[in-house]
Design a protein around this motif. Structure first.
Motif, mmCIF file in Angstrom:
data_model
loop_
_atom_site.group_PDB
_atom_site.id
_atom_site.type_symbol
_atom_site.label_atom_id
_atom_site.label_comp_id
_atom_site.label_asym_id
_atom_site.label_seq_id
_atom_site.Cartn_x
_atom_site.Cartn_y
_atom_site.Cartn_z
ATOM 1 N N GLY A 99 0.823 -1.205 0.000
ATOM 2 C CA GLY A 99 0.000 0.000 0.000
ATOM 3 C C GLY A 99 0.859 1.257 0.000
ATOM 4 O O GLY A 99 2.081 1.196 0.132
ATOM 5 N N GLY A 100 0.224 2.408 -0.166
ATOM 6 C CA GLY A 100 0.974 3.660 -0.251
ATOM 7 C C GLY A 100 1.689 3.770 -1.587
ATOM 8 O O GLY A 100 1.456 2.971 -2.510
ATOM 9 N N TYR A 101 2.540 4.784 -1.687
ATOM 10 C CA TYR A 101 3.202 5.078 -2.968
ATOM 11 C C TYR A 101 4.717 5.005 -2.843
ATOM 12 O O TYR A 101 5.282 5.383 -1.818
ATOM 13 N N PHE A 102 5.346 4.553 -3.903
ATOM 14 C CA PHE A 102 6.781 4.777 -4.055
ATOM 15 C C PHE A 102 6.960 6.191 -4.595
ATOM 16 O O PHE A 102 6.292 6.575 -5.572
ATOM 17 N N ALA A 139 8.411 10.003 8.404
ATOM 18 C CA ALA A 139 8.699 8.971 7.393
ATOM 19 C C ALA A 139 8.393 7.588 7.948
ATOM 20 O O ALA A 139 8.561 7.333 9.139
ATOM 21 N N LEU A 140 7.950 6.710 7.049
ATOM 22 C CA LEU A 140 7.689 5.301 7.358
ATOM 23 C C LEU A 140 8.556 4.451 6.436
ATOM 24 O O LEU A 140 8.990 4.917 5.377
ATOM 25 N N ASN A 141 8.758 3.199 6.822
ATOM 26 C CA ASN A 141 9.420 2.321 5.860
ATOM 27 C C ASN A 141 8.377 1.749 4.895
ATOM 28 O O ASN A 141 7.187 2.070 4.989
ATOM 29 N N ASP A 200 14.294 3.887 -4.089
ATOM 30 C CA ASP A 200 14.206 3.788 -2.624
ATOM 31 C C ASP A 200 12.742 3.626 -2.254
ATOM 32 O O ASP A 200 11.862 4.217 -2.893
ATOM 33 N N THR A 201 12.487 2.839 -1.198
ATOM 34 C CA THR A 201 11.101 2.492 -0.871
ATOM 35 C C THR A 201 10.577 3.204 0.375
ATOM 36 O O THR A 201 9.452 2.943 0.803
ATOM 37 N N ASP A 202 11.381 4.089 0.982
ATOM 38 C CA ASP A 202 10.884 4.802 2.160
ATOM 39 C C ASP A 202 9.663 5.638 1.788
ATOM 40 O O ASP A 202 9.555 6.146 0.664
ATOM 41 N N LYS A 203 8.768 5.810 2.770
ATOM 42 C CA LYS A 203 7.540 6.545 2.496
ATOM 43 C C LYS A 203 7.450 7.761 3.398
ATOM 44 O O LYS A 203 7.199 7.643 4.597
ATOM 45 N N PHE A 204 7.680 8.914 2.784
ATOM 46 C CA PHE A 204 7.676 10.183 3.495
ATOM 47 C C PHE A 204 6.241 10.704 3.555
ATOM 48 O O PHE A 204 5.563 10.754 2.521
ATOM 49 N N ILE A 205 5.813 11.099 4.744
ATOM 50 C CA ILE A 205 4.409 11.496 4.913
ATOM 51 C C ILE A 205 4.070 12.709 4.044
ATOM 52 O O ILE A 205 2.982 12.778 3.463
ATOM 53 N N TRP A 206 4.995 13.667 3.954
ATOM 54 C CA TRP A 206 4.745 14.805 3.060
ATOM 55 C C TRP A 206 4.311 14.305 1.677
ATOM 56 O O TRP A 206 3.339 14.789 1.105
#
Lengths: 345, 345
Positions: free
Chosen positions: B33-36, B100-102, B47-53
């Protein structure tokens, strides 16, 4: 090969006839103590904030000149004036060193940065050597003890990383301990010196240096593995090069010829890796997988990086006669002199 | 003057035929889920980290397209998939949004940055408009309430500034509230909307805008005066330009012709101030006294700055017919198209 004696004379002349007089003349704050460090090309003060890193390094520098170059009273007095300002204003109630003070010495930025403490310990360690003043030894020792206590979590409550999701160990503190321990060796227990050195060499050379990649990573997992993340992919070639002269100093102290040779070889790998083949110079940050970096300034070429590189390459050349080090020293020297000197001021 | 209709068609075509399909095709994480958001020029994920911004802005963007351009189911579904990821993983127990989330959604960086909350509130506000789903309204409202509560000390324990030595108020939060309030106007009390707008306009135009200097300062003293310090001297022209289109939107809402005119005039001052006369483009950071900056990246020219500038100049031109805005729009447009498009990907 390179003209080692002529180069040594050039750098000594620059330091003693140009750099040091400039700072002696322009950086003293005769009203509030400490140093102005934001100086323009004419020596004018463009900002009066007092950063602990810079205050402490300047104390260290003038005390070191007094100890190692010539016992000039004006150098010692200059170091002492900065030390008095640091002693009076630099620490919080727990003995942690702030990051920045205002001109009057009031704290501006909290002690979130343990390198302030490292540079303060070095400053007071040198000053104790110069003066024999017990109080300076106490400050250096207490600060060092505090650094070791904060070691596992140096940023404390200012640490923004969420615990456990992606724990990483960072290169900077173990690396600087390799230098700090020699700076305050005369003040601490011999066993602690040996333990710190053993830990430092092992951490730098076996944990953060990656033989298969030929680089030093800035962050690795707790068990020393590569983390495929922005922090994990980060390489700072100047940082790694700096660590290699710390290794050489430690190796020289115990006549460890093998370690000197290994540090020299790694330094060559690092400079080859970090060198900008298009314009010359050494990049600030790189991604070990060649991915884009978060640091917008990654491809800037900073003076400190080139100075650390030259120190390492000069030591490598002088300690081992390694011709690659001599050639690379000349190349970095030529590049630095072509770009960094201010021709107007 | 400028060919407004041809330009509008160009930007719409770029957005809908190039940018949006690229992100639709490449940024979905169908596994977690979420976006790259770290995509290379071919659409590959580096990179696969998910920044909330970035997660929240992408939810906002696709919900906004659905609301304002065309109610395409694929756009709404794409927004909903990011919202589900955010809802499940984005907040701590107090409802603060992490930074940020992983990839899996575990927190990586603590909620030290209140702009994560601002972008999340905007995202769920747009999504409520698109769906009428009460839960999204609640998330947006609770987040907005939390932002207002944290307003006086947004960084909380992560704030490294020592209290009281040099208290400064920062431009970013009051400025973004001017935009956020319009994004969630349909969800909050009308009095709170009016109060927030009044506060926002006054703070931007009377406190941070400096008529005698012709700039917007990033930081001023609590009573709105200039602070002669690194933070106090800082100007971010793109930030000021962005604030001027927020002002225009607020002014348009209440038919405040005088405010539209004033924002247009200030935008011209800001672009003239921030423009690089040598190479073209808008600087990232400047020092209002022309002193050296701490930000190594100060003279870089970033895409977001140029986009904000074009939005402001286009609005100024369309709302007032101001010819300077038209000319400057064309100039920034030409510069942006000459440098930013990737000709290979």
């Amino acid at each position: 090969m390179i003209e080692a004696e002529a180069l040594a004379a050039l750098y000594k002349r620059q330091l003693l006839n140009d750099v040091i007089p400039f700072w002696m003349k322009n950086s003293a704050d005769n009203e509030h103590g400490g140093y102005f460090t934001c100086l323009d090309r004419t020596g004018g003060v463009y900002d009066t904030d007092k950063f602990i890193w810079l205050q402490a390094r300047q104390v260290w520098c003038f005390a070191m000149l007094y100890n190692q170059v010539e016992p000039k009273k004006e150098w010692l007095d200059f170091a002492l004036s900065g030390a008095a300002f640091l002693k009076a204003n630099g620490r919080d109630a727990e003995g942690n060193w702030y990051f920045a003070l205002n001109r009057e010495g009031k704290p501006l930025v909290q002690p979130y940065n343990i390198f302030s403490d490292c540079f303060a310990a070095m400053a007071f360690g040198q000053l104790y050597k110069a003066t024999g003043e017990e109080e300076y030894a106490e400050i250096a020792k207490n600060t060092f003890r505090n650094i070791l206590e904060r070691r596992s979590d140096p940023k404390g409550k200012y640490n923004k990383h969420y615990p456990d999701t992606r724990p990483l160990q960072n290169f900077a503190l173990p690396m600087i301990l390799c230098n700090l321990v020699l700076e305050i060796e005369h003040l601490i227990d011999a066993d602690l010196v040996e333990d710190t050195i053993r830990f430092g060499i092992q951490t730098v050379m076996d944990t953060f240096y990656q033989p298969e990649l030929g680089v030093i990573l800035e962050n690795v997992t707790p068990d020393g593995r590569f983390s495929d993340s922005f922090d994990g992919r980060l390489v700072n070639p100047g940082h790694g090069l700096e660590a290699m002269w710390f290794m050489m100093d430690l190796a020289k102290r115990s006549d460890n010829v093998k370690l000197i040779k290994r540090a020299t070889d790694i330094a060559i790998q690092l400079i080859e890796y970090g060198w900008d083949d298009t314009y010359g110079g050494i990049f600030y940050f790189m991604d070990v997988k060649g991915k884009p970096l978060q640091q917008l300034e990654w491809d800037q070429e900073l003076w400190w990086v080139h100075i650390e590189a030259m120190i390492t390459l000069a030591k490598g050349y002088l300690l081992t006669g390694d011709e690659r080090s001599g050639r690379w020293f000349q190349k970095v020297h030529d590049c630095a002199w072509a770009h960094f000197p201010d021709t107007e001021g």
